[in-house]
Design a protein around this motif. Sequence first.
Motif, PDB file in Angstrom:
ATOM      1  N   TRP A 144     -33.851 -35.728  18.623  1.00 19.62           N
ATOM      2  CA  TRP A 144     -32.637 -35.751  18.097  1.00 19.62           C
ATOM      3  C   TRP A 144     -32.451 -35.634  16.617  1.00 19.62           C
ATOM      4  O   TRP A 144     -31.527 -35.062  15.907  1.00 19.62           O
ATOM      5  CB  TRP A 144     -31.837 -37.192  18.690  1.00 19.62           C
ATOM      6  N   GLY A 145     -33.749 -36.400  15.959  1.00 22.76           N
ATOM      7  CA  GLY A 145     -33.696 -36.269  14.606  1.00 22.76           C
ATOM      8  C   GLY A 145     -33.521 -34.772  14.084  1.00 22.76           C
ATOM      9  O   GLY A 145     -32.846 -34.546  13.229  1.00 22.76           O
ATOM     10  N   ILE A 146     -34.425 -33.964  14.778  1.00 23.17           N
ATOM     11  CA  ILE A 146     -34.676 -32.492  14.134  1.00 23.17           C
ATOM     12  C   ILE A 146     -33.358 -31.931  14.487  1.00 23.17           C
ATOM     13  O   ILE A 146     -32.958 -31.028  13.789  1.00 23.17           O
ATOM     14  CB  ILE A 146     -35.855 -31.918  14.983  1.00 23.17           C
ATOM     15  N   VAL A 147     -32.879 -31.874  15.757  1.00 21.37           N
ATOM     16  CA  VAL A 147     -31.674 -31.083  16.266  1.00 21.37           C
ATOM     17  C   VAL A 147     -30.383 -31.534  15.276  1.00 21.37           C
ATOM     18  O   VAL A 147     -29.513 -30.462  14.678  1.00 21.37           O
ATOM     19  CB  VAL A 147     -31.205 -31.182  17.661  1.00 21.37           C
ATOM     20  N   LEU A 148     -30.030 -32.742  14.748  1.00 18.94           N
ATOM     21  CA  LEU A 148     -29.108 -32.959  14.107  1.00 18.94           C
ATOM     22  C   LEU A 148     -29.131 -32.668  12.620  1.00 18.94           C
ATOM     23  O   LEU A 148     -28.480 -32.139  11.829  1.00 18.94           O
ATOM     24  CB  LEU A 148     -28.883 -34.347  14.101  1.00 18.94           C
ATOM     25  N   TRP A 149     -30.667 -32.575  12.118  1.00 17.01           N
ATOM     26  CA  TRP A 149     -30.857 -32.120  10.808  1.00 17.01           C
ATOM     27  C   TRP A 149     -30.489 -30.724  10.795  1.00 17.01           C
ATOM     28  O   TRP A 149     -30.227 -30.133   9.867  1.00 17.01           O
ATOM     29  CB  TRP A 149     -32.428 -32.353  10.468  1.00 17.01           C
ATOM     30  N   LEU A 150     -31.139 -29.860  11.887  1.00 15.57           N
ATOM     31  CA  LEU A 150     -30.579 -28.335  11.760  1.00 15.57           C
ATOM     32  C   LEU A 150     -29.283 -28.309  11.768  1.00 15.57           C
ATOM     33  O   LEU A 150     -29.033 -27.163  11.081  1.00 15.57           O
ATOM     34  CB  LEU A 150     -31.501 -27.940  12.933  1.00 15.57           C
ATOM     35  N   PHE A 151     -28.740 -28.975  12.731  1.00 18.87           N
ATOM     36  CA  PHE A 151     -27.253 -28.847  13.051  1.00 18.87           C
ATOM     37  C   PHE A 151     -26.596 -28.982  11.550  1.00 18.87           C
ATOM     38  O   PHE A 151     -25.716 -28.298  11.208  1.00 18.87           O
ATOM     39  CB  PHE A 151     -26.747 -29.259  13.933  1.00 18.87           C
ATOM     40  N   GLU A 152     -26.853 -29.831  11.002  1.00 16.36           N
ATOM     41  CA  GLU A 152     -26.058 -30.465   9.711  1.00 16.36           C
ATOM     42  C   GLU A 152     -26.515 -29.473   8.430  1.00 16.36           C
ATOM     43  O   GLU A 152     -25.449 -29.211   7.568  1.00 16.36           O
ATOM     44  CB  GLU A 152     -26.334 -31.766   9.339  1.00 16.36           C
ATOM     45  N   HIS A 153     -27.516 -28.940   8.528  1.00 16.45           N
ATOM     46  CA  HIS A 153     -27.920 -28.210   7.359  1.00 16.45           C
ATOM     47  C   HIS A 153     -28.379 -26.760   7.363  1.00 16.45           C
ATOM     48  O   HIS A 153     -28.573 -26.050   6.417  1.00 16.45           O
ATOM     49  CB  HIS A 153     -29.196 -29.064   6.594  1.00 16.45           C
ATOM     50  N   HIS A 154     -28.825 -26.525   8.627  1.00 16.79           N
ATOM     51  CA  HIS A 154     -29.162 -24.946   9.146  1.00 16.79           C
ATOM     52  C   HIS A 154     -28.584 -24.481  10.427  1.00 16.79           C
ATOM     53  O   HIS A 154     -29.397 -23.869  11.077  1.00 16.79           O
ATOM     54  CB  HIS A 154     -30.468 -25.045   9.001  1.00 16.79           C
ATOM     55  N   LYS A 155     -27.386 -24.644  10.653  1.00 19.95           N
ATOM     56  CA  LYS A 155     -26.646 -24.391  11.836  1.00 19.95           C
ATOM     57  C   LYS A 155     -27.047 -23.047  12.489  1.00 19.95           C
ATOM     58  O   LYS A 155     -27.096 -23.019  13.406  1.00 19.95           O
ATOM     59  CB  LYS A 155     -25.184 -25.033  11.739  1.00 19.95           C
ATOM     60  N   ASP A 156     -27.145 -22.147  11.561  1.00 24.23           N
ATOM     61  CA  ASP A 156     -27.070 -20.712  12.085  1.00 24.23           C
ATOM     62  C   ASP A 156     -28.425 -20.383  12.729  1.00 24.23           C
ATOM     63  O   ASP A 156     -28.362 -19.648  13.639  1.00 24.23           O
ATOM     64  CB  ASP A 156     -27.225 -19.730  10.688  1.00 24.23           C
ATOM     65  N   VAL A 157     -29.451 -21.243  12.619  1.00 20.64           N
ATOM     66  CA  VAL A 157     -30.707 -20.883  13.395  1.00 20.64           C
ATOM     67  C   VAL A 157     -30.587 -21.600  14.848  1.00 20.64           C
ATOM     68  O   VAL A 157     -31.400 -21.208  15.612  1.00 20.64           O
ATOM     69  CB  VAL A 157     -32.054 -21.768  12.752  1.00 20.64           C
ATOM     70  N   LEU A 158     -29.524 -22.287  15.175  1.00 21.84           N
ATOM     71  CA  LEU A 158     -29.536 -22.906  16.585  1.00 21.84           C
ATOM     72  C   LEU A 158     -28.653 -21.749  17.316  1.00 21.84           C
ATOM     73  O   LEU A 158     -27.861 -21.120  16.866  1.00 21.84           O
ATOM     74  CB  LEU A 158     -28.653 -24.167  16.283  1.00 21.84           C
ATOM     75  N   GLN A 159     -29.178 -22.134  18.715  1.00 19.15           N
ATOM     76  CA  GLN A 159     -28.122 -21.102  19.694  1.00 19.15           C
ATOM     77  C   GLN A 159     -26.933 -21.214  19.472  1.00 19.15           C
ATOM     78  O   GLN A 159     -26.243 -22.482  19.444  1.00 19.15           O
ATOM     79  CB  GLN A 159     -28.810 -21.499  21.307  1.00 19.15           C
ATOM     80  N   LEU A 160     -26.219 -20.230  19.747  1.00 18.23           N
ATOM     81  CA  LEU A 160     -24.519 -20.294  19.770  1.00 18.23           C
ATOM     82  C   LEU A 160     -23.947 -21.558  20.552  1.00 18.23           C
ATOM     83  O   LEU A 160     -23.058 -22.239  20.000  1.00 18.23           O
ATOM     84  CB  LEU A 160     -24.058 -18.695  20.029  1.00 18.23           C
ATOM     85  N   SER A 161     -24.504 -21.640  21.806  1.00 19.41           N
ATOM     86  CA  SER A 161     -23.745 -22.681  22.871  1.00 19.41           C
ATOM     87  C   SER A 161     -23.921 -23.764  22.246  1.00 19.41           C
ATOM     88  O   SER A 161     -22.995 -24.702  22.313  1.00 19.41           O
ATOM     89  CB  SER A 161     -24.035 -22.354  24.032  1.00 19.41           C
ATOM     90  N   LEU A 162     -25.127 -23.961  21.663  1.00 20.83           N
ATOM     91  CA  LEU A 162     -25.472 -25.487  21.007  1.00 20.83           C
ATOM     92  C   LEU A 162     -24.552 -25.789  19.903  1.00 20.83           C
ATOM     93  O   LEU A 162     -23.963 -26.926  19.760  1.00 20.83           O
ATOM     94  CB  LEU A 162     -26.982 -25.553  20.976  1.00 20.83           C
ATOM     95  N   GLN A 163     -24.423 -24.508  19.229  1.00 16.30           N
ATOM     96  CA  GLN A 163     -23.436 -24.994  17.887  1.00 16.30           C
ATOM     97  C   GLN A 163     -22.175 -25.253  18.413  1.00 16.30           C
ATOM     98  O   GLN A 163     -21.483 -26.221  17.763  1.00 16.30           O
ATOM     99  CB  GLN A 163     -23.406 -23.494  17.066  1.00 16.30           C
ATOM    100  N   LYS A 164     -21.646 -24.542  19.205  1.00 16.45           N
ATOM    101  CA  LYS A 164     -20.255 -24.857  19.751  1.00 16.45           C
ATOM    102  C   LYS A 164     -20.124 -26.407  20.322  1.00 16.45           C
ATOM    103  O   LYS A 164     -19.239 -26.944  19.890  1.00 16.45           O
ATOM    104  CB  LYS A 164     -19.802 -23.846  20.823  1.00 16.45           C
ATOM    105  N   SER A 165     -21.146 -26.623  21.104  1.00 11.69           N
ATOM    106  CA  SER A 165     -21.096 -28.079  21.699  1.00 11.69           C
ATOM    107  C   SER A 165     -21.194 -29.192  20.422  1.00 11.69           C
ATOM    108  O   SER A 165     -20.421 -30.153  20.491  1.00 11.69           O
ATOM    109  CB  SER A 165     -22.339 -28.336  22.496  1.00 11.69           C
ATOM    110  N   MET A 166     -22.080 -28.869  19.671  1.00 13.09           N
ATOM    111  CA  MET A 166     -22.351 -29.779  18.533  1.00 13.09           C
ATOM    112  C   MET A 166     -21.035 -29.877  17.636  1.00 13.09           C
ATOM    113  O   MET A 166     -20.724 -30.897  16.848  1.00 13.09           O
ATOM    114  CB  MET A 166     -23.726 -29.697  17.861  1.00 13.09           C
TER     115      MET A 166
END
Length: 214
Positions: free
Chosen positions: A167-189
Amino acid sequence: MIDKALFIMQNWELIGNYLLSKYRHHHWLLAALKGLRNGIVYGCKVRFPHALVMVFLFQEGTILQKFQTILRLTKTHATNLAKFVFSYKLIKGGLEKFTGKVEEWHSFVAAFLMGYYVFGENNAVNMQINLYLLSRIAIGLAKLAAQKEVITQPERPIFPWFAALVWGIVLWLFEHHKDVLQLSLQKSMTYLYHESEIWTGIRNFLLRNSDKNI
């Protein structure tokens, strides 16, 4: 012709049982056919309800377009799974027949080959399936390493630390490097963590999500 068709329809179970008994010595071929059937059924059972929820929650378009998307995703999942199971069972059974015994490497080689050809296309369904398996095998390999004493068995619970790291890594990626995450995960988060910060009054604070009827 019609009489033959009616006879087959009326006696399909008897005919089927006869064929299974006749070809019982070719169990690996029958297992591949049964795997084809199970792949279709399981793929539909898993993908249809998931796609139904996700498409209606997060995708734009008319009702017809949404149902077309749901059916397309379900078809992709079911056909890919069916092709993989059928081919995997066929290759694995053939290797066992060729070598005269069951070897662990048979499973890997058969799955490796069909994983490339069936699940190697980079689309939304295959990406989700591959990522799902990746998380499971990472845990499985860690457990196997502990069982084989390659690593020491943990004396304290490690699952809380595992959860904290994930959870630490996924929220860090989402908040600061969102474009590297899968699109469906981006939408959910985005729905959970960003759109929860937006409202103009009590109506879209409690009843609706901003200007979306969610």
